[in-house]
Design a protein around this motif. Structure first.
Motif, PDB file in Angstrom:
ATOM      1  N   VAL A 341       0.834  -1.204   0.000  1.00  0.00           N
ATOM      2  CA  VAL A 341       0.000   0.000   0.000  1.00  0.00           C
ATOM      3  C   VAL A 341       0.872   1.259   0.000  1.00  0.00           C
ATOM      4  O   VAL A 341       0.615   2.213  -0.738  1.00  0.00           O
ATOM      5  N   ALA A 342       1.928   1.235   0.797  1.00  0.00           N
ATOM      6  CA  ALA A 342       2.756   2.430   0.968  1.00  0.00           C
ATOM      7  C   ALA A 342       3.424   2.864  -0.330  1.00  0.00           C
ATOM      8  O   ALA A 342       3.613   4.072  -0.557  1.00  0.00           O
ATOM      9  N   ILE A 343       3.796   1.915  -1.184  1.00  0.00           N
ATOM     10  CA  ILE A 343       4.471   2.305  -2.423  1.00  0.00           C
ATOM     11  C   ILE A 343       3.570   3.169  -3.302  1.00  0.00           C
ATOM     12  O   ILE A 343       4.048   4.020  -4.049  1.00  0.00           O
ATOM     13  N   TYR A 344       2.270   2.991  -3.195  1.00  0.00           N
ATOM     14  CA  TYR A 344       1.351   3.847  -3.952  1.00  0.00           C
ATOM     15  C   TYR A 344       1.550   5.316  -3.572  1.00  0.00           C
ATOM     16  O   TYR A 344       1.432   6.202  -4.414  1.00  0.00           O
ATOM     17  N   ALA A 345       1.840   5.551  -2.288  1.00  0.00           N
ATOM     18  CA  ALA A 345       1.931   6.928  -1.808  1.00  0.00           C
ATOM     19  C   ALA A 345       3.296   7.550  -2.087  1.00  0.00           C
ATOM     20  O   ALA A 345       3.379   8.746  -2.399  1.00  0.00           O
ATOM     21  N   THR A 346       4.372   6.776  -1.981  1.00  0.00           N
ATOM     22  CA  THR A 346       5.706   7.377  -2.029  1.00  0.00           C
ATOM     23  C   THR A 346       6.574   6.866  -3.172  1.00  0.00           C
ATOM     24  O   THR A 346       7.749   7.193  -3.227  1.00  0.00           O
ATOM     25  N   ARG A 347       6.000   6.110  -4.077  1.00  0.00           N
ATOM     26  CA  ARG A 347       6.769   5.625  -5.233  1.00  0.00           C
ATOM     27  C   ARG A 347       7.384   6.776  -6.005  1.00  0.00           C
ATOM     28  O   ARG A 347       8.522   6.702  -6.486  1.00  0.00           O
ATOM     29  N   ASP A 348       6.645   7.878  -6.133  1.00  0.00           N
ATOM     30  CA  ASP A 348       7.092   9.005  -6.947  1.00  0.00           C
ATOM     31  C   ASP A 348       7.651  10.161  -6.120  1.00  0.00           C
ATOM     32  O   ASP A 348       8.415  10.970  -6.643  1.00  0.00           O
ATOM     33  N   THR A 349       7.297  10.229  -4.845  1.00  0.00           N
ATOM     34  CA  THR A 349       7.852  11.297  -4.002  1.00  0.00           C
ATOM     35  C   THR A 349       9.189  10.901  -3.397  1.00  0.00           C
ATOM     36  O   THR A 349      10.030  11.758  -3.114  1.00  0.00           O
ATOM     37  N   ASP A 350       9.397   9.593  -3.195  1.00  0.00           N
ATOM     38  CA  ASP A 350      10.643   9.102  -2.592  1.00  0.00           C
ATOM     39  C   ASP A 350      11.043   7.776  -3.246  1.00  0.00           C
ATOM     40  O   ASP A 350      11.041   6.722  -2.613  1.00  0.00           O
ATOM     41  N   PRO A 351      11.390   7.795  -4.550  1.00  0.00           N
ATOM     42  CA  PRO A 351      11.688   6.542  -5.252  1.00  0.00           C
ATOM     43  C   PRO A 351      12.864   5.769  -4.672  1.00  0.00           C
ATOM     44  O   PRO A 351      12.928   4.541  -4.786  1.00  0.00           O
ATOM     45  N   GLY A 352      13.792   6.467  -4.005  1.00  0.00           N
ATOM     46  CA  GLY A 352      14.931   5.778  -3.394  1.00  0.00           C
ATOM     47  C   GLY A 352      14.525   4.825  -2.289  1.00  0.00           C
ATOM     48  O   GLY A 352      15.307   3.946  -1.909  1.00  0.00           O
ATOM     49  N   ASP A 364      17.004   3.921  -9.440  1.00  0.00           N
ATOM     50  CA  ASP A 364      16.731   3.250 -10.720  1.00  0.00           C
ATOM     51  C   ASP A 364      15.245   2.944 -10.782  1.00  0.00           C
ATOM     52  O   ASP A 364      14.796   1.806 -10.631  1.00  0.00           O
ATOM     53  N   LYS A 365      14.465   3.991 -10.987  1.00  0.00           N
ATOM     54  CA  LYS A 365      13.001   3.902 -10.904  1.00  0.00           C
ATOM     55  C   LYS A 365      12.432   2.986 -11.981  1.00  0.00           C
ATOM     56  O   LYS A 365      12.891   3.003 -13.124  1.00  0.00           O
ATOM     57  N   PHE A 366      11.446   2.186 -11.573  1.00  0.00           N
ATOM     58  CA  PHE A 366      10.784   1.234 -12.468  1.00  0.00           C
ATOM     59  C   PHE A 366      11.819   0.260 -13.065  1.00  0.00           C
ATOM     60  O   PHE A 366      11.842   0.000 -14.270  1.00  0.00           O
ATOM     61  N   VAL A 382      -4.215   9.903  -9.343  1.00  0.00           N
ATOM     62  CA  VAL A 382      -4.050   9.950  -7.890  1.00  0.00           C
ATOM     63  C   VAL A 382      -3.982   8.503  -7.391  1.00  0.00           C
ATOM     64  O   VAL A 382      -4.765   7.670  -7.838  1.00  0.00           O
ATOM     65  N   PRO A 383      -3.016   8.174  -6.512  1.00  0.00           N
ATOM     66  CA  PRO A 383      -2.084   9.048  -5.787  1.00  0.00           C
ATOM     67  C   PRO A 383      -0.684   9.125  -6.395  1.00  0.00           C
ATOM     68  O   PRO A 383       0.248   9.600  -5.747  1.00  0.00           O
ATOM     69  N   TYR A 384      -0.513   8.659  -7.650  1.00  0.00           N
ATOM     70  CA  TYR A 384       0.813   8.658  -8.268  1.00  0.00           C
ATOM     71  C   TYR A 384       1.247  10.037  -8.750  1.00  0.00           C
ATOM     72  O   TYR A 384       2.416  10.239  -9.061  1.00  0.00           O
ATOM     73  N   ASP A 385       0.338  10.972  -8.843  1.00  0.00           N
ATOM     74  CA  ASP A 385       0.614  12.260  -9.505  1.00  0.00           C
ATOM     75  C   ASP A 385       1.444  13.192  -8.616  1.00  0.00           C
ATOM     76  O   ASP A 385       1.112  14.350  -8.397  1.00  0.00           O
ATOM     77  N   ARG A 386       2.538  12.685  -8.112  1.00  0.00           N
ATOM     78  CA  ARG A 386       3.427  13.443  -7.239  1.00  0.00           C
ATOM     79  C   ARG A 386       4.849  13.387  -7.797  1.00  0.00           C
ATOM     80  O   ARG A 386       5.172  12.554  -8.646  1.00  0.00           O
ATOM     81  N   HIS A 387       5.706  14.250  -7.278  1.00  0.00           N
ATOM     82  CA  HIS A 387       7.093  14.321  -7.714  1.00  0.00           C
ATOM     83  C   HIS A 387       8.014  14.338  -6.491  1.00  0.00           C
ATOM     84  O   HIS A 387       7.559  14.638  -5.375  1.00  0.00           O
TER      85      HIS A 387
END
Length: 415
Positions: A341-352, A364-366, A382-387
């Protein structure tokens, strides 16, 4: 389309050509071949499906049944003794798969595979939907039952004829003849269709879709959600926060559990991290591209859709019984539901947090997709639309609440 409507569509399309099962949904008399209390409610054709499903002789070498990777007490999931969570072993210990063994529960609600018209922000689009397996290579569950029996990494039979011959020489051959007639084995290919149709008849019994979870009781007015569970449900359906319902759909205006299958049966590219434990992934040039590698897909692809755009997409699974799944995503990369579940929230805000670092220090995202297909990953909804650096749509407390809600989707008796 309502879930009931989707199931009706599946039955209309998915069972086309399988006349031996005509009338399977009617109230059939319990089988006289039943041997246990668990079987007393089954008709002859359903019992035959159960016998095939549990038959350890239908592999090469013998010893592996369908049930080994789809255990009833574990929401019809399992790994056949594999040391890799979620990834099943085949008929011999050296044969390890490369995808998570999916649950068989609630699968009969999926329509047959195809490209369906849908409305997206008021615009009509075509979208891949339905079918069985992670890449939809089986149009329906009758076809799905055949594929593992012939897969070298699974039950490893050399041919349809070999499977049919084992059943013909087995202890329930008389039950086959009772269901399909004395000439049931005369044509091996026709016999195989009948045997897999019987498995389907078993899979449409209530045990595969009992709707017995706490959430179902909540819908019926027989249970109350805890504050954490209720908060999780609110986030789940909120299009500006969790937005889980965008793919794991349910009808918010309905109290009918069959309107809450928690999938829209579509395909999505989520860019899950690579699972280094899968033996095939030891080769850095090997990638599982999902839907775009479905056999024969190019020939039936609508002209509006490019085959390459489907690479990295896998079927959206039901979330029913997700808390007991044990491993998550098509490659079973996570063993923790909270991480899933958590990766949905921070996959794009904190890829490391989720992906390995390159020599440059960047994540090395994706990393389970070759570079050319990383653009297919869903980064708009949403919720991926973050940077990086932005606040995630979901806080840690929100993630805990979502996990609590997902726990309410476990059917009674599942571990």
């Amino acid at each position: 389309m309502s879930r009931t409507g989707a199931r009706a569509l599946y039955l209309a399309v998915g069972l086309a050509g399988f006349a031996p099962l005509a009338g399977w949904a009617d109230s059939a008399a319990p089988s006289r071949f039943a041997q246990s209390d668990d079987e007393k409610s089954l008709s002859d054709v359903q019992l035959l499906g159960k016998r095939i499903f549990e038959d350890t002789n239908l592999s090469e070498p013998r010893g592996l049944a369908c049930q080994a990777c789809h255990q009833p007490q574990h929401a019809f999931q399992g790994v056949n003794g594999s040391p890799i969570p979620g990834i099943a072993a085949g008929s011999t210990p050296d044969k390890i798969g490369h995808r998570k063994s999916p649950t068989l529960m609630y699968k009969t609600y999926s329509p047959a595979f195809g490209f369906y018209k849908d409305l997206d922000d008021g615009k009509e689009t075509l979208e891949a939907k339905g079918g069985q397996m992670w890449d939809g290579r089986a149009s329906d569950m009758v076809e799905q039952a055949t594929l593992p029996m012939l897969d070298p990494a699974e039950m490893n039979n050399p041919s349809i004829e070999a499977v049919v011959e084992k059943v013909k020489a087995g202890p329930y051959a008389d039950l086959v003849r009772t269901v399909y007639g004395d000439d049931a084995f005369a044509d091996p290919k026709a016999a195989m269709s009948k045997l897999t149709a019987a498995i389907f008849a078993y899979e449409v019994t209530e045990r595969f879709a009992p709707f017995s979870s706490k959430f179902d009781d909540y819908l019926r007015g027989k249970a109350k959600l805890t504050p954490a569970e209720a908060r999780g449900f609110e986030l789940f359906t909120d299009p500006k926060r969790g937005n889980c319902i965008a793919c794991h759909v349910g009808r918010t205006d309905s109290k009918d559990p069959t309107d809450w299958i928690f999938t829209d049966f579509t395909y999505d590219a989520l860019g899950a991290p690579r699972n280094a434990a899968i033996p095939a992934n030891a080769d850095a040039s090997t990638f599982d591209l999902g839907l775009c590698k479905q056999p024969g897909l190019a020939a039936k692809l609508p002209k509006e859709i490019k085959l390459e755009s489907l690479c990295g997409a896998f079927k959206v699974p039901t979330l029913r019984n997700v808390a007991v799944a044990g491993a998550y995503y098509h490659n079973a990369v996570f063993t923790s539901l909270r991480d899933a579940v958590a990766i949905y929230a921070t996959r794009d805000t904190d890829p490391g947090r989720w992906f390995p670092r390159l020599k440059s220090g960047e994540a090395d995202k994706f990393n389970d997709l070759p570079g050319g297909y990383k653009a297919n990953v869903n980064t708009d909804e949403v919720p991926y639309d973050r940077h990086p650096g932005q606040r995630p749509r979901l806080s840690d407390q929100d993630i805990d609440a979502l996990v609590a809600f997902l726990g309410t989707l476990t059917d009674k008796g599942m571990q």
